[in-house]
Design a protein around this motif. Structure first.
Motif, PDB file in Angstrom:
ATOM      1  N   LEU A  60       6.722   6.064  82.756  1.00  0.00           N
ATOM      2  CA  LEU A  60       6.625   4.830  81.966  1.00  0.00           C
ATOM      3  C   LEU A  60       6.637   3.589  82.858  1.00  0.00           C
ATOM      4  O   LEU A  60       5.963   2.599  82.558  1.00  0.00           O
ATOM      5  CB  LEU A  60       7.745   4.780  80.928  1.00  0.00           C
ATOM      6  CG  LEU A  60       7.601   5.780  79.785  1.00  0.00           C
ATOM      7  CD1 LEU A  60       8.887   5.879  78.977  1.00  0.00           C
ATOM      8  CD2 LEU A  60       6.422   5.407  78.882  1.00  0.00           C
ATOM      9  N   VAL A  61       7.376   3.648  83.953  1.00  0.00           N
ATOM     10  CA  VAL A  61       7.362   2.543  84.925  1.00  0.00           C
ATOM     11  C   VAL A  61       5.989   2.478  85.589  1.00  0.00           C
ATOM     12  O   VAL A  61       5.383   1.401  85.698  1.00  0.00           O
ATOM     13  CB  VAL A  61       8.495   2.698  85.967  1.00  0.00           C
ATOM     14  CG1 VAL A  61       8.314   1.738  87.130  1.00  0.00           C
ATOM     15  CG2 VAL A  61       9.858   2.479  85.302  1.00  0.00           C
ATOM     16  N   ALA A  62       5.468   3.624  86.033  1.00  0.00           N
ATOM     17  CA  ALA A  62       4.156   3.662  86.685  1.00  0.00           C
ATOM     18  C   ALA A  62       3.048   3.185  85.745  1.00  0.00           C
ATOM     19  O   ALA A  62       2.083   2.549  86.183  1.00  0.00           O
ATOM     20  CB  ALA A  62       3.855   5.075  87.185  1.00  0.00           C
ATOM     21  N   ALA A  63       3.195   3.466  84.452  1.00  0.00           N
ATOM     22  CA  ALA A  63       2.200   3.052  83.458  1.00  0.00           C
ATOM     23  C   ALA A  63       2.319   1.577  83.099  1.00  0.00           C
ATOM     24  O   ALA A  63       1.455   1.035  82.411  1.00  0.00           O
ATOM     25  CB  ALA A  63       2.326   3.908  82.200  1.00  0.00           C
ATOM     26  N   GLY A  64       3.397   0.925  83.529  1.00  0.00           N
ATOM     27  CA  GLY A  64       3.562  -0.504  83.260  1.00  0.00           C
ATOM     28  C   GLY A  64       4.241  -0.840  81.955  1.00  0.00           C
ATOM     29  O   GLY A  64       4.255  -1.995  81.547  1.00  0.00           O
ATOM     30  N   LEU A  65       4.848   0.153  81.288  1.00  0.00           N
ATOM     31  CA  LEU A  65       5.526  -0.115  80.019  1.00  0.00           C
ATOM     32  C   LEU A  65       6.992  -0.487  80.204  1.00  0.00           C
ATOM     33  O   LEU A  65       7.568  -1.186  79.364  1.00  0.00           O
ATOM     34  CB  LEU A  65       5.408   1.093  79.094  1.00  0.00           C
ATOM     35  CG  LEU A  65       4.006   1.242  78.519  1.00  0.00           C
ATOM     36  CD1 LEU A  65       3.253   2.368  79.168  1.00  0.00           C
ATOM     37  CD2 LEU A  65       4.067   1.418  77.036  1.00  0.00           C
ATOM     38  N   LEU A  66       7.586   0.012  81.272  1.00  0.00           N
ATOM     39  CA  LEU A  66       8.965  -0.326  81.610  1.00  0.00           C
ATOM     40  C   LEU A  66       9.017  -0.852  83.036  1.00  0.00           C
ATOM     41  O   LEU A  66       8.182  -0.498  83.869  1.00  0.00           O
ATOM     42  CB  LEU A  66       9.880   0.905  81.520  1.00  0.00           C
ATOM     43  CG  LEU A  66      10.127   1.513  80.147  1.00  0.00           C
ATOM     44  CD1 LEU A  66      10.950   2.802  80.289  1.00  0.00           C
ATOM     45  CD2 LEU A  66      10.830   0.542  79.221  1.00  0.00           C
ATOM     46  N   GLU A  67      10.010  -1.677  83.294  1.00  0.00           N
ATOM     47  CA  GLU A  67      10.278  -2.167  84.646  1.00  0.00           C
ATOM     48  C   GLU A  67      11.649  -1.658  85.057  1.00  0.00           C
ATOM     49  O   GLU A  67      12.597  -1.721  84.280  1.00  0.00           O
ATOM     50  CB  GLU A  67      10.266  -3.696  84.655  1.00  0.00           C
ATOM     51  CG  GLU A  67      10.552  -4.308  86.002  1.00  0.00           C
ATOM     52  CD  GLU A  67      10.613  -5.829  85.938  1.00  0.00           C
ATOM     53  OE1 GLU A  67      11.256  -6.415  86.831  1.00  0.00           O
ATOM     54  OE2 GLU A  67      10.057  -6.420  84.995  1.00  0.00           O
ATOM     55  N   ARG A  68      11.744  -1.142  86.275  1.00  0.00           N
ATOM     56  CA  ARG A  68      13.010  -0.644  86.810  1.00  0.00           C
ATOM     57  C   ARG A  68      13.675  -1.780  87.582  1.00  0.00           C
ATOM     58  O   ARG A  68      13.094  -2.327  88.505  1.00  0.00           O
ATOM     59  CB  ARG A  68      12.734   0.551  87.722  1.00  0.00           C
ATOM     60  CG  ARG A  68      13.961   1.217  88.248  1.00  0.00           C
ATOM     61  CD  ARG A  68      13.544   2.460  89.039  1.00  0.00           C
ATOM     62  NE  ARG A  68      14.705   3.163  89.508  1.00  0.00           N
ATOM     63  CZ  ARG A  68      14.913   3.493  90.774  1.00  0.00           C
ATOM     64  NH1 ARG A  68      14.007   3.196  91.689  1.00  0.00           N
ATOM     65  NH2 ARG A  68      15.994   4.135  91.119  1.00  0.00           N
TER      66      ARG A  68
END
Length: 168
Positions: A60-68
Motif C-alpha cells: 500500500l505504501v509502494a502503491a501510494g495509498l499510505l505513507e510510512r
C-alpha cells in the motif's frame, strides 16, 4: 500460486485491483479511515498475522495509498497515514459497505453511514457531479477514453455490444 499482474492493462478497474485487490488491503484502508495508524493497532483491529500485515502495508505504501512515517527512533517505530490518493479511496469503501449491507446482511446492517447533523442513515448514490443526476445503466455508458489503445477500444466496443444485446 502467483497471479498474473494486472498492471499492464489499460482498464482502470484492473489497475486499481492491482493495488487494492485483496481483502486485507481494503480492510487496512478501512481501518486507516477510522484513524488507525500503528502496526500493533492494525494487528489488534484486524486479527491479521504480522507477516501478512507487513507485506500488505509495504504494498500500500509502494502503491501510494499510505505513507510510512517514523514516530519513534528508539526503538524505530512507524505509523501509516493515508495519502491524498488513499483518502480518495473512501467512496469505494463506502460503496462496498452499502452494497454489502444491501445484499449480504439478511439480519440487517451492522454498520451504517450516518449523517452527523440529522443522525439519519445515509442512502448512498453515485451521481454525475456536473449534472447531479444519478448514474444509471439507461442514461450512462462506458466509452473508450482519448488515450485508449486499440485493444482497449475493441474490448469496450465488445462489452457494449454484449450489453446492447442483453437489453433487447
Amino acid at each position: 500460486m502467483n497471479r498474473k499482474s494486472l498492471e499492464g492493462m489499460q482498464c482502470p478497474v484492473a489497475r486499481s485491483l492491482e493495488r487494492v485487490g485483496d481483502g486485507w488491503s481494503m480492510l487496512i484502508l478501512r481501518d486507516a479511515f477510522y484513524g488507525i495508524r500503528r502496526f500493533d493497532d492494525f494487528v489488534q483491529s484486524l486479527g491479521i498475522a504480522p507477516n501478512i500485515l507487513s507485506h500488505r502495508l509495504t504494498k500500500l505504501v509502494a502503491a501510494g495509498l499510505l505513507e510510512r512515517r517514523a514516530y519513534s527512533t528508539r526503538p524505530a517505530r512507524h505509523e501509516y497515514v493515508l495519502t491524498d490518493q488513499g483518502r480518495d479511496f473512501r467512496p469505494v469503501l463506502l460503496a462496498l459497505m452499502a452494497w454489502g449491507n444491501r445484499h449480504f446482511a439478511p439480519e440487517g446492517p451492522s454498520i451504517v453511514l450516518t449523517d452527523t447533523l440529522t443522525s439519519e442513515p445515509v442512502e448512498l448514490a453515485l451521481v454525475d457531479l456536473r449534472t447531479g443526476e444519478p448514474i444509471t445503466r439507461g442514461r450512462h455508458t462506458i466509452t473508450a477514453g482519448a488515450v485508449a489503445n486499440e485493444r482497449t477500444r475493441a474490448n469496450v466496443e465488445f462489452r457494449n455490444a454484449r450489453l446492447a444485446a442483453d437489453r433487447h
